[in-house]
Design an enzyme around this catalytic site. Structure first.
Site, PDB file in Angstrom:
ATOM      1  N   GLU A 167       0.798  -1.228   0.000  1.00 31.66           N
ATOM      2  CA  GLU A 167       0.000   0.000   0.000  1.00 31.66           C
ATOM      3  C   GLU A 167       0.838   1.289   0.000  1.00 31.66           C
ATOM      4  O   GLU A 167       0.901   2.009   1.022  1.00 31.66           O
ATOM      5  CB  GLU A 167      -0.985  -0.012   1.180  1.00 31.66           C
ATOM      6  CG  GLU A 167      -1.967  -1.167   1.110  1.00 31.66           C
ATOM      7  CD  GLU A 167      -3.016  -1.161   2.221  1.00 31.66           C
ATOM      8  OE1 GLU A 167      -2.890  -0.364   3.167  1.00 31.66           O
ATOM      9  OE2 GLU A 167      -3.967  -1.959   2.127  1.00 31.66           O
ATOM     10  N   GLU A 351      -6.005  -7.986  -0.386  1.00 34.79           N
ATOM     11  CA  GLU A 351      -6.632  -7.747   0.930  1.00 34.79           C
ATOM     12  C   GLU A 351      -8.077  -7.346   0.701  1.00 34.79           C
ATOM     13  O   GLU A 351      -8.368  -6.497  -0.142  1.00 34.79           O
ATOM     14  CB  GLU A 351      -5.970  -6.594   1.696  1.00 34.79           C
ATOM     15  CG  GLU A 351      -4.696  -6.928   2.380  1.00 34.79           C
ATOM     16  CD  GLU A 351      -4.139  -5.747   3.179  1.00 34.79           C
ATOM     17  OE1 GLU A 351      -4.934  -4.919   3.667  1.00 34.79           O
ATOM     18  OE2 GLU A 351      -2.913  -5.669   3.280  1.00 34.79           O
TER      19      GLU A 351
HETATM   20  O1  IFM Z   1      -4.817  -3.470   8.796  1.00 36.45           O
HETATM   21  C1  IFM Z   1      -4.654  -2.859   7.568  1.00 36.45           C
HETATM   22  C2  IFM Z   1      -3.455  -3.419   6.845  1.00 36.45           C
HETATM   23  O2  IFM Z   1      -2.300  -3.262   7.584  1.00 36.45           O
HETATM   24  C3  IFM Z   1      -3.261  -2.751   5.503  1.00 36.45           C
HETATM   25  N1  IFM Z   1      -4.485  -2.719   4.751  1.00 36.45           N
HETATM   26  C4  IFM Z   1      -5.672  -2.288   5.397  1.00 36.45           C
HETATM   27  C5  IFM Z   1      -5.873  -3.045   6.696  1.00 36.45           C
HETATM   28  C6  IFM Z   1      -7.162  -2.579   7.390  1.00 36.45           C
HETATM   29  O3  IFM Z   1      -7.083  -1.221   7.699  1.00 36.45           O
END
Ligand code: IFM
Length: 437
Positions: A167, A351
């Site tokens: 990210e 994710e």
């Molecule tokens: O927990 C986070 C993760 O570290 C990165 N992506 C989003 C998730 C939820 O906020």
């Protein structure tokens, strides 16, 4: 749950993700201090000043956690390596115990039939590098390249896939412009530098992995659907700019060798010297691309300084994070990425998931509905041409949700943060049934 394996193409991978600082426990094993430790120790930054010194104690309980991942019927497990655990000062000396840990972790996945999906950096920068300016310092590309080499010399022969940085928007914008994540800066110059250096570091890391012969190297960006909060032209322009900063900046650098014009109108005066010459480095050939997706944002215009937009509270049902549930956005973004950027490259949802105020024994129907609706969006995106090859649940375990501490529960497995007992939630069992069918 409504989905089954047969809804997806042959070989479609189901996995669950975690990250090092969020679960391992950084207070032992020779790990160095990270900028999250100091950020959390500064009043007002993190709910109840919670930190990752113990977290889920995964460092000592990883066998049990991977047993649970295997028993859910997952094909793969997405994890990250902590820079500060492997190189406590960020450069130079290697902590042998830390490197051994990832070696054992990868072997433990393979023993359980789980494909290791590695991410090198999921936000825990060693403090010694933060002292040198962290992501604002152009040398971070070299430091990160060296860290990549140390880790991948050890585990690169056995990982199924590898991505340098999780990210980039969070590493760059959220942490240096909005100040919500470590190092907590709110400065446009810092943000512009960090946003660019996160991509040069990505490029060096990919080069380092190619030099070692690591296979299946990709990148992971997060995306949000961006919608105008009202029908005014100003709101439309604001939503377009939010889309540029969040969705188009990083993927533009990776796949088009350029940053979006609308974003550069605000950022160009603050960029590091010579940034225009770095796109060959940034645009290293990739084998796959990962999208993290959770929600949409409604954007309104304001009269303030660039980027002159506000986040507007939306009317849709929300998760415990206050994030609107909007599976349509996942479908739209997968198809948009496919058509405009990746064009046939394998895509993965790396994710997706929701936080809920879970207690042991709760029915967990909201999470199952959230996951079902987003898996259905994946299905329609495949129908509409997205070359989607896998989907990753966030998260295997309840964990440290950064500035929000331990309260926000994203896990398929409940963790009692007093006793550290793991209790699979109803969604865990429902997924296990769906994957077994
Ligand atoms: O927990 C986070 C993760 O570290 C990165 N992506 C989003 C998730 C939820 O906020």
């Amino acid at each position: 749950m409504d989905f089954s394996r047969s809804d997806f193409p042959q070989g479609f991978l189901f996995s669950a993700a975690t990250s090092s600082y969020q679960i391992e426990g950084h207070g032992f094993g020779g790990a160095g201090k990270t900028h999250w430790d100091t950020f959390a120790a500064t009043p007002g930054n993190v709910v109840r000043a919670e930190h990752g010194q113990l977290a889920c104690d995964h460092y000592n309980r990883f066998e049990e956690d991977l047993d649970l991942a295997r028993d859910m019927g997952l094909d793969a497990y997405r994890f990250s390596t902590s820079w500060a655990r492997v190189m406590p000062e960020g450069r130079g000396a290697v902590n042998a115990e830390g490197l051994d840990f990832y070696d054992r972790l990868v072997d433990a996945m393979l023993e359980r039939g789980l494909k290791p999906q590695a991410t090198l950096y999921h936000w825990e920068l060693p403090v010694a590098l933060a002292d040198l300016g962290g992501w604002r310092n152009p040398d971070i590309a070299h430091w990160f390249g060296d860290f990549t080499t140390v880790v991948m010399e050890r585990i690169g022969d056995r990982v199924f896939s590898a991505a340098p940085i999780n990210e980039p928007w969070c590493v760059g914008w959220l942490s240096h412009f909005e100040g919500h994540h470590a190092p907590g800066l709110r400065d446009i110059r810092a943000a512009a530098h960090a946003m660019h250096h996160v991509l040069t570091a990505h490029g060096r890391s990919v080069q380092a992995m190619r030099a070692l012969g690591v296979q299946n190297v990709g990148a992971v960006c997060n995306f949000e659907a961006s919608l105008p909060a009202d029908s005014s032209p100003a709101a439309a322009a604001a939503a377009q700019l939010y889309d540029g900063i969040y969705n188009r900046f990083f993927i533009g650098g990776l796949f088009q060798g350029a940053y979006p014009q609308d974003v550069m109108e605000g950022l160009a005066p603050h960029m590091p010297k010579g940034w225009q010459d770095d796109f060959d480095l940034i645009g290293q050939k990739l084998d796959w691309f990962g999208l993290n997706y959770y929600t949409r944002k409604l954007i309104g215009a304001n009269d303030g300084a660039w980027p002159s937009y506000d986040y507007i509270d939306g009317p849709l049902p929300k998760t415990q994070m206050g994030w609107e549930i909007y599976p349509e956005g996942l479908h739209q973004l997968l198809v948009w990425v496919e058509q405009n950027y990746t064009k046939g490259l394998p895509l993965f949802v790396t994710e997706n998931g929701m936080s809920n105020a879970d207690t042991v024994g709760r029915d967990d129907v909201e999470r199952m509905a959230y996951l079902d609706s987003h898996l259905a969006a994946c299905k329609t995106a495949i129908r509409d041409g997205a070359n989607l090859r896998g989907y990753t649940f966030w998260s295997l375990l309840d964990n440290y949700e950064w500035a929000l501490g331990y309260e926000k529960r994203f896990g398929l497995i409940h963790v009692d943060f007093e006793t550290l007992e793991r209790s699979p939630k109803a969604s865990y069992y429902a997924i296990a049934r769906a994957l077994a069918e």
